[in-house]
Design a protein around this motif. Sequence first.
Motif, PDB file in Angstrom:
ATOM      1  N   CYS A 208       0.998  -1.186  -0.114  1.00  0.00           N
ATOM      2  CA  CYS A 208      -0.067   0.098  -0.126  1.00  0.00           C
ATOM      3  C   CYS A 208       0.823   1.424   0.124  1.00  0.00           C
ATOM      4  O   CYS A 208       1.897   1.402   0.725  1.00  0.00           O
TER       5      CYS A 208
ATOM      6  N   ASP B 223     -11.623  -3.765  -4.955  1.00  0.00           N
ATOM      7  CA  ASP B 223     -11.074  -3.079  -3.989  1.00  0.00           C
ATOM      8  C   ASP B 223      -9.546  -3.348  -3.594  1.00  0.00           C
ATOM      9  O   ASP B 223      -9.141  -2.529  -2.976  1.00  0.00           O
TER      10      ASP B 223
ATOM     11  N   CYS C  62      -4.311  -0.107  -0.326  1.00  0.00           N
ATOM     12  CA  CYS C  62      -5.245  -1.060   0.225  1.00  0.00           C
ATOM     13  C   CYS C  62      -6.679  -0.289   0.607  1.00  0.00           C
ATOM     14  O   CYS C  62      -6.840   0.746   0.484  1.00  0.00           O
ATOM     15  N   ARG C  63      -7.357  -1.313   0.572  1.00  0.00           N
ATOM     16  CA  ARG C  63      -8.859  -1.094   0.735  1.00  0.00           C
ATOM     17  C   ARG C  63      -9.225  -0.342   2.166  1.00  0.00           C
ATOM     18  O   ARG C  63     -10.127   0.056   2.463  1.00  0.00           O
ATOM     19  N   HIS C  64      -8.204  -0.338   2.989  1.00  0.00           N
ATOM     20  CA  HIS C  64      -8.333   0.132   4.298  1.00  0.00           C
ATOM     21  C   HIS C  64      -8.092   1.675   4.397  1.00  0.00           C
ATOM     22  O   HIS C  64      -8.374   2.347   5.260  1.00  0.00           O
ATOM     23  N   CYS C  65      -7.079   2.098   3.509  1.00  0.00           N
ATOM     24  CA  CYS C  65      -6.642   3.617   3.605  1.00  0.00           C
ATOM     25  C   CYS C  65      -7.666   4.338   2.869  1.00  0.00           C
ATOM     26  O   CYS C  65      -8.112   3.909   1.934  1.00  0.00           O
ATOM     27  N   ARG C  66      -7.887   5.550   3.412  1.00  0.00           N
ATOM     28  CA  ARG C  66      -8.535   6.451   2.763  1.00  0.00           C
ATOM     29  C   ARG C  66      -8.061   6.903   1.455  1.00  0.00           C
ATOM     30  O   ARG C  66      -7.019   7.434   1.268  1.00  0.00           O
TER      31      ARG C  66
END
Length: 187
Positions: free
Chosen positions: A129, A152, A180-184
């Motif tokens: 990421c 995603d 990554c899918r977790h970061c804004r």
Amino acid sequence: MTGYTASERTALKNAVLTTLSNLKSAFPLEKRISCATQETRLSYVRVLAAWLRGETPLPSMLSQDMLRILRDLDAVVTDSSGLSCYPFSARDRGIRVKYGQHAAQAMCAIDALAVARIARTATQISATCNHCLQPVTCEVQADGSLDHSQTDNARVVWNRTLGAAGSCSDNLCRNLNFQCRHCRIPA
């Protein structure tokens, strides 16, 4: 694009299409190659074919004149690791693509996504990421499509910089990374 409303999906699709158009303007390799001589195009295909066979080509596979022509078109990049040819990089860029029985580094996230269509085989991409450095993996079908479960995982961010000069690999490519899918997602 799981978890998005229809209007959000439409907005994201439009953003992707606009960005791809901007990227094509920023790096018009297809236009450059199509306007080149037949000898130049055939030399370019030879370099790309070596990558598709899983070989890292060396600059010595081309005459000095042809090497200069392809470098001037920004179709290839030479360094001590070998001869890079978009989408493949002879240098470690932190984005690895497995295609068939072969694996290589990609120049950037967009290039990694393109390998499946060029190689005509499904690919597995491994990267980190851009924001949190967590592993990012993605599988792309042979036709370049993504299964809905993968969309995603294929989030690409373009961190634009102004005034970059030199080859695409030294400026534009360094700014096209996976997230990554977790970061804004940045604006």
